[in-house]
Design a protein around this motif. Structure first.
Motif, PDB file in Angstrom:
ATOM      1  N   GLU A  21       0.803  -1.392  -0.131  1.00  0.00           N
ATOM      2  CA  GLU A  21       0.224  -0.176   0.077  1.00  0.00           C
ATOM      3  C   GLU A  21       0.878   1.161   0.062  1.00  0.00           C
ATOM      4  N   VAL A  22       0.725   2.115  -1.039  1.00  0.00           N
ATOM      5  CA  VAL A  22       1.638   3.410  -0.967  1.00  0.00           C
ATOM      6  C   VAL A  22       0.669   4.458  -1.636  1.00  0.00           C
ATOM      7  N   GLY A  23       1.075   5.944  -1.277  1.00  0.00           N
ATOM      8  CA  GLY A  23       0.471   6.763  -2.010  1.00  0.00           C
ATOM      9  C   GLY A  23       1.238   7.433  -3.194  1.00  0.00           C
ATOM     10  N   VAL A  24       0.631   7.747  -4.288  1.00  0.00           N
ATOM     11  CA  VAL A  24       1.547   8.242  -5.198  1.00  0.00           C
ATOM     12  C   VAL A  24       0.830   9.788  -5.799  1.00  0.00           C
ATOM     13  N   SER A  25       1.703  10.474  -6.035  1.00  0.00           N
ATOM     14  CA  SER A  25       1.124  11.899  -6.846  1.00  0.00           C
ATOM     15  C   SER A  25       2.231  12.428  -7.936  1.00  0.00           C
ATOM     16  N   PRO A  26       1.845  13.263  -8.729  1.00  0.00           N
ATOM     17  CA  PRO A  26       2.602  13.545  -9.750  1.00  0.00           C
ATOM     18  C   PRO A  26       3.466  14.783  -9.165  1.00  0.00           C
ATOM     19  N   GLY A  27       3.244  15.433  -8.290  1.00  0.00           N
ATOM     20  CA  GLY A  27       4.207  16.771  -7.674  1.00  0.00           C
ATOM     21  C   GLY A  27       3.265  17.092  -6.551  1.00  0.00           C
ATOM     22  N   GLU A  50      10.353  -3.061  -3.627  1.00  0.00           N
ATOM     23  CA  GLU A  50      11.360  -2.112  -4.196  1.00  0.00           C
ATOM     24  C   GLU A  50      11.556  -1.893  -5.757  1.00  0.00           C
ATOM     25  N   GLU A  51      11.156  -2.977  -6.358  1.00  0.00           N
ATOM     26  CA  GLU A  51      10.977  -2.855  -7.786  1.00  0.00           C
ATOM     27  C   GLU A  51      10.050  -2.148  -8.290  1.00  0.00           C
ATOM     28  N   LEU A  52       8.855  -2.264  -7.406  1.00  0.00           N
ATOM     29  CA  LEU A  52       7.565  -1.540  -7.968  1.00  0.00           C
ATOM     30  C   LEU A  52       7.761   0.070  -7.816  1.00  0.00           C
ATOM     31  N   VAL A  53       8.444   0.401  -6.380  1.00  0.00           N
ATOM     32  CA  VAL A  53       8.694   1.755  -6.053  1.00  0.00           C
ATOM     33  C   VAL A  53       9.472   2.498  -7.036  1.00  0.00           C
TER      34      VAL A  53
END
Length: 599
Positions: free
Chosen positions: A389-395, A437-440
């Motif tokens: 589970e991780v949060g992602v944003s373009p900036g 790690e590969e996904l990040v």
């Protein structure tokens, strides 16, 4: 007493003054130095009378133990404090380990006394009813010091042996997956409706007690201050209380005043056909055991009637030993084979995938359980990839996703993952993943900001009017690099707006920054949700750009050091009164308006 001094390792119980033992009170009173974790020192401060205090934060346990030994060797009486019992995930073992490294001997070294206290499994059980009336174990889900593989083995062993289980340290800001994996393991051995108790801050001001089920437990707030108690196959809920029978119903009729067995008969072997003595006295191997009359005559009967699914593994083992396949084991095998082939609906498929066919050999079991798993894939418990589970944003300020970024998220989520948009200007990605790690790395290659989920500091900003008013962008990016994703006492938002319009609502967040007329205005302690939501308090105006980041970092450092676990920033600000030199002021009382329309 040794002339070198004395170490008093004190467990003060759950934290309420009424539950501290007399010996613990006396030990605190006779100590010259008190050494402990910040929160624990605050809890017992009313009991202190001028002693020297040494207080440190989380992860400083070794330094506390070393300092305690050093001061005791100087001839002082030193109290090392732990909540609960000092010998249950407390400081007692670590103090002894430090002494052992120094070659300490009981006969000529500093004197050591461990003062017991009420541990969390006991205090929490008392609030839930009587869930720990039978064999039980405690397991800490913290993998900071214990390998996760070891914890998985312990959870599996306890689940398969039908222990009542108390989970300590179930979840923190960074450790969010461990409790999910643990629930998945338990559901392979226990009925989804198994009673579960969640107790947060037992006997403290913010105490919370929840009775739920194994299937629904993750729908509730679980954190570092929560103890999770999971029942066994006979545990039940009555009038909101969790009760685990001790087994008296096997011999006694609980609603009768006169028992069928007289006192002198109750401990005889023939009255206990389930006992080892009865098995040894059986006339021949394989003879059917004598079963007492009554619906709850044997442990197996009780467990089977109460939790049919939980007994499948036990029945399967019996079938292998006797050479015959029990009906339950055949059903389990059929379900597991269907799950491997993807023939069961979602929840059932997840529950039975990876279940070992009961009557197969070890090699056959491995073949079925691992069917369909790609070669070389690292997996979680029972052959399933761990949930990531991780949060992602373009900036920080950029709100625009590129087509390549959206395509990558869709590819990564696939059919088994999910994407959730949040008010924090980021997308939460949840996906089974064998190589985080590969996904990040893939996400960052597409210029995503990747953030942990949970009790961390989140930096967010407006879009700076589509980047036309970008004077404050460097400050936002600096705060993201320095503070974004750091562990916090409770999830905390640091928001920056790039002009005085503050149209993205930074002044409503925990920490708000508004760029205006070449300087930065700082707001602290907003509460965005709830009936008593309120804006943050303006504490400074016109802060120069070369000072604002240092000031915010100082605020964060003080909150991390002095904030109680799970304490929101606005509550912390009010409790301590002054943070980084900024004084808290109570908001004016709200005026109640009784509208004619009733709104």
């Amino acid at each position: 007493m040794s002339p070198l001094g004395k170490l008093l390792v004190i467990g003060f119980g759950p934290g309420d003054m009424e539950h501290i033992t007399k010996r613990a009170l006396d030990a605190l009173a006779e100590s010259e130095v008190i050494i402990g974790y910040n929160t624990y020192v605050d809890l017992i401060r009313p009991l202190l009378n001028g002693q020297e205090i040494v207080r440190t934060g989380m992860t400083e346990e070794v330094s506390r133990a070393q300092e305690a030994v050093r001061q005791a060797e100087m001839g002082k009486k030193v109290a090392v404090i732990s909540s609960g019992d000092a010998g249950v995930y407390g400081m007692a073992g670590l103090v002894y380990e430090v002494l052992m490294q120094k070659g300490w001997r009981r006969e000529d070294g500093v004197e050591v006394e461990v003062v017991p206290g009420i541990s969390a499994i006991q205090s929490c059980a008392s609030l839930l009813g009587a869930p720990v009336m039978h064999d039980a174990c405690t397991i800490s889900l913290s993998d900071h010091l214990t390998p996760w593989e070891t914890i998985v083995k312990r959870v599996e062993a306890a689940a398969s042996a039908d222990f009542v289980i108390a989970l300590y340290n179930p979840r923190s800001g960074r450790r969010t997956r461990q409790i999910v994996e643990t629930q998945s393991i338990l559901l392979r051995y226990r009925d989804p409706q198994t009673p579960v108790g969640l107790v947060k801050s037992a006997y403290r001001e913010r105490q919370q007690v929840i009775v739920t089920t194994l299937e629904d437990m993750l729908n509730h707030d679980i954190g570092m201050l929560t103890t999770v108690i999971i029942g066994n196959s006979s545990t039940t809920v009555y009038d909101g209380l969790i009760v685990t029978p001790r087994g008296y119903q096997r011999k006694y009729t609980l609603d009768a005043t006169e028992q069928a067995l007289k006192p002198h008969q109750r401990l005889r072997t023939e009255a206990e056909p389930w006992s080892l003595g009865a098995q040894e006295a059986a006339p021949q191997a394989g003879a059917a055991p004598t079963t007492p009359a009554g619906p709850f005559a044997s442990g197996a009967a009780v467990a089977t009637q109460a939790r049919p699914q939980a007994m499948a593994a036990v029945q399967a083992t019996t079938a292998v030993q006797t050479g015959a396949a029990a009906p339950a084991s055949l059903a389990a095998e059929a379900l597991s084979r269907l799950a491997v082939g993807g023939k069961l609906p979602g929840a059932a498929n997840a529950r039975w995938s990876g279940q070992a066919p009961a009557a197969e050999s070890t090699a056959g079991t491995a073949a079925v359980a691992g069917a369909g798993a790609p070669a070389g894939m690292a997996t979680g418990g029972f052959g399933k990839p761990a949930l990531f589970e991780v949060g992602v944003s373009p900036g920080v300020g950029n709100k625009k996703f590129t087509a390549r970024q959206m395509a990558l998220l869709a590819e990564v989520a696939g059919d088994d993952g999910e994407l959730e948009y949040t008010p924090d200007h980021q997308i939460v990605l949840r996906v089974p993943c064998a190589d985080p790690e590969e996904l990040v790395g893939r996400l960052r290659d597409e210029r995503f900001i990747v953030m942990p989920i949970g009790d961390v500091f989140k930096v967010k900003a407006c879009d700076f009017c589509n980047m036309e008013k970008d004077d404050a962008v460097p400050v936002a990016e600096h705060l993201q690099v320095v503070l974004g994703g750091l562990q916090a006492p409770k999830e905390t938002s640091i928001a920056l707006n790039g002009c005085g319009m503050a149209c993205y609502g930074a002044v409503l967040e925990d920490i708000g920054i508004v760029y205006r007329k070449g300087g930065y205005d700082l707001f602290l302690g907003g509460k965005k949700f709830g009936r008593n939501a309120h804006a943050a308090q303006p504490v400074a105006e016109g802060i120069p750009g070369d000072q604002i980041t240092d000031i915010v970092e100082n605020v964060i450092a003080e909150y991390k050091e002095k904030g109680h676990p799970n304490e929101r920033f606005h509550k912390f600000f009010k409790r301590v009164g002054v943070v980084a030199g900024f004084r808290h002021e109570d908001a004016p009382a709200t005026v109640e308006v009784n509208a004619v329309c009733g709104d």
